[in-house]
Design an enzyme around this catalytic site. Sequence first.
Site, PDB file in Angstrom:
ATOM      1  N   TYR A 183       0.846  -1.203   0.000  1.00  0.00           N
ATOM      2  CA  TYR A 183       0.000   0.000   0.000  1.00  0.00           C
ATOM      3  C   TYR A 183       0.883   1.255   0.000  1.00  0.00           C
ATOM      4  O   TYR A 183       2.098   1.154  -0.143  1.00  0.00           O
ATOM      5  CB  TYR A 183      -0.994  -0.070   1.160  1.00  0.00           C
ATOM      6  CG  TYR A 183      -1.923  -1.268   1.003  1.00  0.00           C
ATOM      7  CD1 TYR A 183      -2.802  -1.337  -0.083  1.00  0.00           C
ATOM      8  CD2 TYR A 183      -1.886  -2.354   1.879  1.00  0.00           C
ATOM      9  CE1 TYR A 183      -3.621  -2.434  -0.286  1.00  0.00           C
ATOM     10  CE2 TYR A 183      -2.709  -3.453   1.682  1.00  0.00           C
ATOM     11  CZ  TYR A 183      -3.574  -3.493   0.604  1.00  0.00           C
ATOM     12  OH  TYR A 183      -4.370  -4.594   0.402  1.00  0.00           O
TER      13      TYR A 183
ATOM     14  N   ARG B 213       8.758 -15.681   4.530  1.00  0.00           N
ATOM     15  CA  ARG B 213       8.235 -16.893   3.887  1.00  0.00           C
ATOM     16  C   ARG B 213       6.889 -16.676   3.195  1.00  0.00           C
ATOM     17  O   ARG B 213       6.456 -17.488   2.389  1.00  0.00           O
ATOM     18  CB  ARG B 213       8.080 -18.006   4.920  1.00  0.00           C
ATOM     19  CG  ARG B 213       7.049 -17.700   5.990  1.00  0.00           C
ATOM     20  CD  ARG B 213       6.989 -18.785   7.025  1.00  0.00           C
ATOM     21  NE  ARG B 213       6.161 -18.393   8.159  1.00  0.00           N
ATOM     22  CZ  ARG B 213       6.247 -18.966   9.334  1.00  0.00           C
ATOM     23  NH1 ARG B 213       7.116 -19.915   9.550  1.00  0.00           N
ATOM     24  NH2 ARG B 213       5.454 -18.581  10.314  1.00  0.00           N
TER      25      ARG B 213
END
Length: 377
Positions: free
Chosen positions: A193, A280
């Site tokens: 964002y 991850r």
Amino acid sequence: MIGGEDEKKMEDIDIPLLTPHKMGNFSLSHRVVLAPLSRLRSYNFVAQPHAILYYSQRTTNGGFLIGEASGISETAQGYPNTPGIWTKEHVEAWKPIVHAVHEKGGIFFCQLWHAGRASDHAFQPNGQPPISCTDKPILAKTHIDGSTPADFPTPRRLTIDEIPQVVDYFRKAARNAMEAGFDGVEIHGANGYLIDQFLKDQVNDRTDEYGGSLENRCRFPLQVVKAVADEIGADRVGIRLSPFANYNDCSDSNPEALGLYMVESLNKYGILYCHMIEPRMITQFESQKTKDSLLPMRKAFKGTFIVAGGYNREEGNEVVANDSADLVAFGRLFLANPDLPRRFQLNAVLNKYDRSTFYTHDSVVGYTDYPFLETNN
Ligand SMILES: Cc1cc2nc3c(=O)[nH]c(=O)nc-3n(C[C@H](O)[C@H](O)[C@H](O)COP(=O)(O)O)c2cc1C
């Protein structure tokens, strides 16, 4: 079903996730944090009364909850039915929700959000293009959830003179959050964002003092941190960052350097916490094995360090036990298990989450109808 003697025995076992933590002035009774979760049930950008039940279901005495991303201005929204925190009406709408969390002893922060280019004309005033640090559109053809189709428009690059105005929107939104009764705010600097768009060198192509070097790319995010901390006090401010992620087409060529630069700068402002997404996580929902680690950032940051992304009970206990984090935020598991800390305590079976209702708009289904653990008590 668990109850009586069995429950008693299991409750005697102290697991690392359920030990207390002092986060600045806040005394948390455990380390299982409600991650910020947009649920798209705030009609017309106004938080709704049904959120009272949703959040209070997930509140424990001394538990820490981070509210869903809340738009800081009329250009901030990027999805339907996400709540705002920029008008008086928004503030009034949040008040009973925050009150209900406080009634049960919870500590509740508001996540301050600007979508930047991850938006659409439909969510912008007068159908204008969304704003960003750049005029390059997101090329990804799906939304951040990795499955909903998307076709992002070309954003409008903010001029250098407009940037202080956006900083000020964050400041005012923080003030509004305090007026609504929140205990503090989390600045949403993650997931591709607006703030993340400035941070990442694969998006930020500015040639002025807000682009180029690490120092320049971090300038706007740190101006937001400073403005918000000056407004409500650094001891009530956290930030969420995802240096390793590539959500919303937002990646960096050297995530570790970026993460370290940010935490070292944050130390100067003395903010309460830093909340990071695990490397991850390849999408919002999927994870893969990687050698990358948040450990250098954890070691460098002086405040409370929160991790999130793909955690379960076992890994949460492990990350706390080996001191790689202070707190663990749980998203999907908490969404589907309103009594998650208790289930962890009892090592009870978890409800499965239903992905199909994550972002639907019903006030009950997939929202407040996940069952609590049954007991014989
Ligand atoms: C339905 C849903 C909504 C989400 N909304 C937000 C949000 O508003 N703000 C945010 O920072 N992250 C948001 N996320 C990301 C989660 O906070 C979290 O990082 C992610 O779900 C991975 O954690 P988990 O494996 O525990 O679910 C959202 C995730 C889901 C599943």
